[in-house]
Design a protein around this motif. Structure first.
Motif, PDB file in Angstrom:
ATOM      1  N   LEU A  86       0.826  -1.211   0.000  1.00 22.82           N
ATOM      2  CA  LEU A  86       0.000   0.000   0.000  1.00 22.82           C
ATOM      3  C   LEU A  86       0.856   1.255   0.000  1.00 22.82           C
ATOM      4  N   GLN A  87       2.016   1.201   0.697  1.00 24.27           N
ATOM      5  CA  GLN A  87       2.891   2.371   0.763  1.00 24.27           C
ATOM      6  C   GLN A  87       3.607   2.635  -0.556  1.00 24.27           C
ATOM      7  N   HIS A  88       3.957   1.572  -1.269  1.00 22.26           N
ATOM      8  CA  HIS A  88       4.809   1.730  -2.451  1.00 22.26           C
ATOM      9  C   HIS A  88       4.138   1.206  -3.719  1.00 22.26           C
ATOM     10  N   GLY A  89       2.816   1.047  -3.689  1.00 20.10           N
ATOM     11  CA  GLY A  89       2.130   0.475  -4.847  1.00 20.10           C
ATOM     12  C   GLY A  89       1.532   1.505  -5.769  1.00 20.10           C
ATOM     13  N   GLY A 140      -3.789   0.778 -14.191  1.00 24.34           N
ATOM     14  CA  GLY A 140      -4.595   0.001 -15.123  1.00 24.34           C
ATOM     15  C   GLY A 140      -5.270  -1.194 -14.478  1.00 24.34           C
ATOM     16  N   ARG A 141      -5.487  -2.235 -15.317  1.00 28.41           N
ATOM     17  CA  ARG A 141      -6.249  -3.396 -14.870  1.00 28.41           C
ATOM     18  C   ARG A 141      -5.526  -4.194 -13.791  1.00 28.41           C
ATOM     19  N   ASP A 142      -4.196  -3.995 -13.665  1.00 28.53           N
ATOM     20  CA  ASP A 142      -3.453  -4.727 -12.637  1.00 28.53           C
ATOM     21  C   ASP A 142      -3.617  -4.114 -11.250  1.00 28.53           C
ATOM     22  N   ALA A 143      -4.144  -2.891 -11.213  1.00 30.25           N
ATOM     23  CA  ALA A 143      -4.180  -2.180  -9.937  1.00 30.25           C
ATOM     24  C   ALA A 143      -5.154  -2.816  -8.951  1.00 30.25           C
ATOM     25  N   MET A 144      -6.344  -3.234  -9.418  1.00 30.99           N
ATOM     26  CA  MET A 144      -7.363  -3.734  -8.505  1.00 30.99           C
ATOM     27  C   MET A 144      -6.944  -5.037  -7.813  1.00 30.99           C
ATOM     28  N   PRO A 145      -6.424  -6.048  -8.556  1.00 29.73           N
ATOM     29  CA  PRO A 145      -5.981  -7.259  -7.846  1.00 29.73           C
ATOM     30  C   PRO A 145      -4.864  -6.988  -6.840  1.00 29.73           C
ATOM     31  N   VAL A 146      -3.941  -6.083  -7.233  1.00 29.90           N
ATOM     32  CA  VAL A 146      -2.837  -5.766  -6.312  1.00 29.90           C
ATOM     33  C   VAL A 146      -3.384  -5.079  -5.068  1.00 29.90           C
ATOM     34  N   LEU A 147      -4.327  -4.122  -5.286  1.00 31.82           N
ATOM     35  CA  LEU A 147      -4.905  -3.410  -4.150  1.00 31.82           C
ATOM     36  C   LEU A 147      -5.684  -4.365  -3.258  1.00 31.82           C
ATOM     37  N   LEU A 207      -4.862  -5.175   0.654  1.00 31.05           N
ATOM     38  CA  LEU A 207      -5.850  -4.961   1.718  1.00 31.05           C
ATOM     39  C   LEU A 207      -6.139  -6.266   2.463  1.00 31.05           C
ATOM     40  N   LEU A 208      -6.216  -7.382   1.710  1.00 30.72           N
ATOM     41  CA  LEU A 208      -6.440  -8.674   2.356  1.00 30.72           C
ATOM     42  C   LEU A 208      -5.270  -9.036   3.273  1.00 30.72           C
ATOM     43  N   ALA A 209      -4.039  -8.818   2.783  1.00 27.81           N
ATOM     44  CA  ALA A 209      -2.864  -9.109   3.601  1.00 27.81           C
ATOM     45  C   ALA A 209      -2.839  -8.231   4.845  1.00 27.81           C
ATOM     46  N   LEU A 210      -3.226  -6.949   4.682  1.00 20.89           N
ATOM     47  CA  LEU A 210      -3.238  -6.044   5.829  1.00 20.89           C
ATOM     48  C   LEU A 210      -4.281  -6.476   6.852  1.00 20.89           C
ATOM     49  N   ALA A 211      -5.452  -6.885   6.360  1.00 19.45           N
ATOM     50  CA  ALA A 211      -6.499  -7.350   7.272  1.00 19.45           C
ATOM     51  C   ALA A 211      -6.058  -8.623   8.006  1.00 19.45           C
ATOM     52  N   VAL A 212      -5.443  -9.513   7.260  1.00 18.50           N
ATOM     53  CA  VAL A 212      -4.945 -10.743   7.876  1.00 18.50           C
ATOM     54  C   VAL A 212      -3.819 -10.413   8.859  1.00 18.50           C
ATOM     55  N   GLY A 213      -3.055  -9.377   8.529  1.00 21.42           N
ATOM     56  CA  GLY A 213      -1.995  -8.943   9.440  1.00 21.42           C
ATOM     57  C   GLY A 213      -2.539  -8.553  10.797  1.00 21.42           C
ATOM     58  N   TYR A 214      -3.700  -7.900  10.815  1.00 25.51           N
ATOM     59  CA  TYR A 214      -4.303  -7.551  12.105  1.00 25.51           C
ATOM     60  C   TYR A 214      -4.786  -8.801  12.847  1.00 25.51           C
ATOM     61  N   ILE A 215      -5.225  -9.782  12.083  1.00 25.37           N
ATOM     62  CA  ILE A 215      -5.566 -11.061  12.726  1.00 25.37           C
ATOM     63  C   ILE A 215      -4.311 -11.673  13.340  1.00 25.37           C
ATOM     64  N   GLY A 216      -3.195 -11.616  12.588  1.00 27.26           N
ATOM     65  CA  GLY A 216      -1.926 -12.123  13.116  1.00 27.26           C
ATOM     66  C   GLY A 216      -1.483 -11.366  14.351  1.00 27.26           C
TER      67      GLY A 216
END
Length: 629
Positions: free
Chosen positions: A193-196, A201-208, A212-221
């Motif tokens: 998120l900081q450096h993305g 284009g079309r690659d932005a949504m899957p990366v975003l 966000l999923l990794a960040l949410a899982v990070g809070y679970i961790g």
């Protein structure tokens, strides 16, 4: 709860950590799979890929962090900004800390740990870190040095020594490693998120979405990580407080340190919050401010009241008001309380025979008492100043230890000198010979191992190749005449074990699981050597000593007494199997050895040194003086 029971508890906590970590990993993987399922549908191949990817990231993160901590306690201390305390420091605060740590090491029978200070931390805190006593460090904040008097500082250090002795350190350091793994996904999401911003284009949504999923899982961790630390840490802190009181035989020091944490503005908080979060479970006091389910320590007032039941919450408020305008100064309080180093206790006459019983020795393992501290202070004071100075000097520790190994027989000593010259040079050999002639020949035998323990932390500052050369020289000196005396073997073995563990601490960090029945022959060899060394000219007496030990540890086995032809060197083959014993089995082992050396009701100084060496190699530290005068 004695030393062996606490070791068994630490072993169970290690298993508990593995189980909790497994639950955390399962929770994180399920959360990721659920996110993938909601967005991309239920394609089994995609779920397999996401599961494997999550497990890979967690596993790689944990392995990477544990690899970065292979250096043991030093790695942790340096990563949180610790500065090593020089052996010859003239800073009064640091000198007082070093004196307290050295006396506590002698009293408890463990190697003197390296000492670090967190110079930029005004709060009162400390921690012990490492895989084993041989690579342990004690780190103390500058605030603790300046605000605590000597009794309070001793209480804090005793608390940390309980973690060293109880096996908590290796659990703590592994906890840092495994928790980093379950936080990795959150760290990756944050970085994306900081450096993305460059992704378009079309690659932005899957990366975003992935970020966000990794960040949410990070809070679970983070949730799981804090829960695991709180679950593992709180009960151990209560036990460490109790052990510190048991060690020092007074509650005033530890309670005073806790009161100052509650009464001073900086408390026990660490300024470097990221470091504080990672090492929060190691600290003496709460370094993060987390409470409730995530608290790694019991409430401060609860800890104080466990030591002083009559203390009330308004007492902390009065101390806050008192110290707001005039904060306490530890050195000034030492002067007012008469704790300044105006002298040392006198060392009582040391008998060449010592009274002890198996339960008494087992109770002394890892259990230094107030008498042991007084005795340690007296031992340090009795040692000649030149020897103490050499033990703390980088160029003096090796000649000093070599001098301890030189025999009184000048012919043999000349051979030993040649071995030293060949490996370490003429200067070291000459200094070792001078020390033997001028100081060490007249040194009481019971002071030799404590002196060596003071030199150990200085010795291990040498580069790895020099330590390898030193160990090779020790081996050559010990075997110079083809015969190995009991003391030569004891000192040589302790040096080898401690130095090898300090060079590769992670390799030796384990709790044993073996039972006595799995190491019958090793027990027979050990007890035969002990019995023969205690009764070299009386085979019948030696046989009775051997049978006394075997009766305690293997009462149903009938292994005949057979003293090994190679003498004390036969012990080289028994150390690894016996060190792998379960903690409670080690208690029986220590009692069996004590039975063998004390079957006649008395123990010589030579037998006491052998007993301390055996306990040291098996990681069951004994105080230097076994008698309770």
């Amino acid at each position: 709860m004695n030393f062996f029971e606490r070791q068994a508890l630490a072993k169970r906590n290690t298993t508990r950590l593995v189980v909790l970590f497994a639950f955390a990993v399962v929770g994180i993987v399920l959360a990721i799979d659920l996110g993938v399922l909601l967005v991309f549908g239920g394609d089994p191949r995609l779920l397999v890929v996401s599961t494997l990817l999550a497990l890979g990231v967690i596993g790689i993160g944990s392995l990477y962090r544990m690899a970065s901590l292979r250096g043991g306690g030093e790695s942790v201390a340096q990563q949180v900004g610790g500065v090593p305390v020089a052996e010859d420091t003239t800073d009064l605060h640091l000198r007082r800390l070093r004196n307290v740590v050295e006396e506590m090491s002698i009293a408890s029978g463990v190697p003197v740990p390296k000492i670090y200070v967190l110079e930029h931390e005004p709060g009162i805190n400390a921690f012990a870190a490492g895989y084993s006593p041989s690579d342990a460090v004690i780190a103390v904040t500058r605030g603790a040095l300046e605000r605590l008097n000597r009794d309070e500082l001793q209480g804090v250090v005793a608390h940390e020594y309980s973690h060293i002795l109880n096996g908590d350190m290796r659990l703590n350091i592994r906890l840092v490693g495994v928790l980093f793994g379950i936080l990795m996904l959150g760290l990756i999401g944050r970085k994306i998120l900081q450096h993305g911003g460059a992704v378009r284009g079309r690659d932005a949504m899957p990366v975003l979405f992935g970020a966000l999923l990794a960040l949410a899982v990070g809070y679970i961790g983070l949730f799981f990580g804090r829960m695991i630390k709180a679950s593992v840490s709180r009960s151990r802190e209560v036990l460490a407080d109790a052990s510190a009181v048991q060690f020092t035989r007074q509650t005033v020091g530890l309670a005073g340190a806790l009161k100052k944490i509650g009464g001073l503005h900086d408390g026990s908080r660490l300024a470097e919050r990221a470091d504080a979060e990672e090492v929060s479970h190691m600290l003496f006091g709460d370094g993060t401010g987390l409470s409730g389910l995530f608290a790694t320590h019991p409430p401060l007032l609860q800890r104080i009241q466990a030591l002083e039941p009559g203390f009330k919450a308004d007492g902390l408020e009065r101390l806050k008001a008192q110290w707001l305008s005039a904060p306490p100064n530890g050195l000034d309080e030492d002067l007012q309380l008469g704790l300044a180093p105006a002298g040392h206790a006198a060392l009582p006459g040391i008998s060449t025979r010592i009274d002890l019983t198996p339960p008494m020795v087992a109770a002394q393992v890892g259990e230094p008492k107030q008498d042991d501290y007084r005795r340690a202070d007296a031992i340090v004071a009795t040692l000649p100043q030149e020897l103490r100075s050499l033990a703390s000097r980088r160029d003096g520790a090796a000649p000093l230890l070599m001098g301890l190994l030189l025999t009184d027989d000048d012919t043999v000593a000349d051979r030993q000198r040649s071995e030293i010259i060949a490996r370490m040079g003429l200067q070291v050999a000459a200094e070792a010979r001078r020390l033997r002639d001028e100081h060490l020949r007249g040194l009481h035998p019971m002071l030799r191992l404590p002196l060596a323990s003071l030199a150990f932390p200085t010795l291990r500052l040498r580069p790895r190749p020099e330590l390898a050369t030193f160990l090779d020289t020790v081996h050559a000196v010990v075997h110079a005449d083809g015969q190995v005396s009991l003391f030569e073997y004891c000192l040589g073995r302790l040096l080898e074990v401690q130095l090898r563990e300090s060079l590769d601490p992670a390799r030796y960090a384990r709790f044993g699981r073996r039972k006595p029945g799995n190491v019958r022959q090793e027990f027979a060899t050990l007890l035969a050597v002990v019995a023969h060394c205690g009764n070299p000219s009386d085979p019948d007496q030696a046989r009775r000593a051997y049978l006394a030990g075997m009766q305690r540890v293997l009462p149903r086995d009938h292994l005949p007494y057979a003293p090994p032809a190679e003498g004390v060197l036969a012990l080289d083959a028994v150390w690894e199997p016996l060190d792998a014993l379960d903690p409670l089995a080690k208690q029986v082992a220590v009692e069996a050895i004590t039975d063998a050396v004390s079957h006649d009701g008395r123990v010589s100084v030579a037998e006491a040194e052998l007993l301390r060496t055996i306990c040291g190699v098996l990681h069951c530290p004994l105080p230097p003086m076994l008698e309770r005068g």
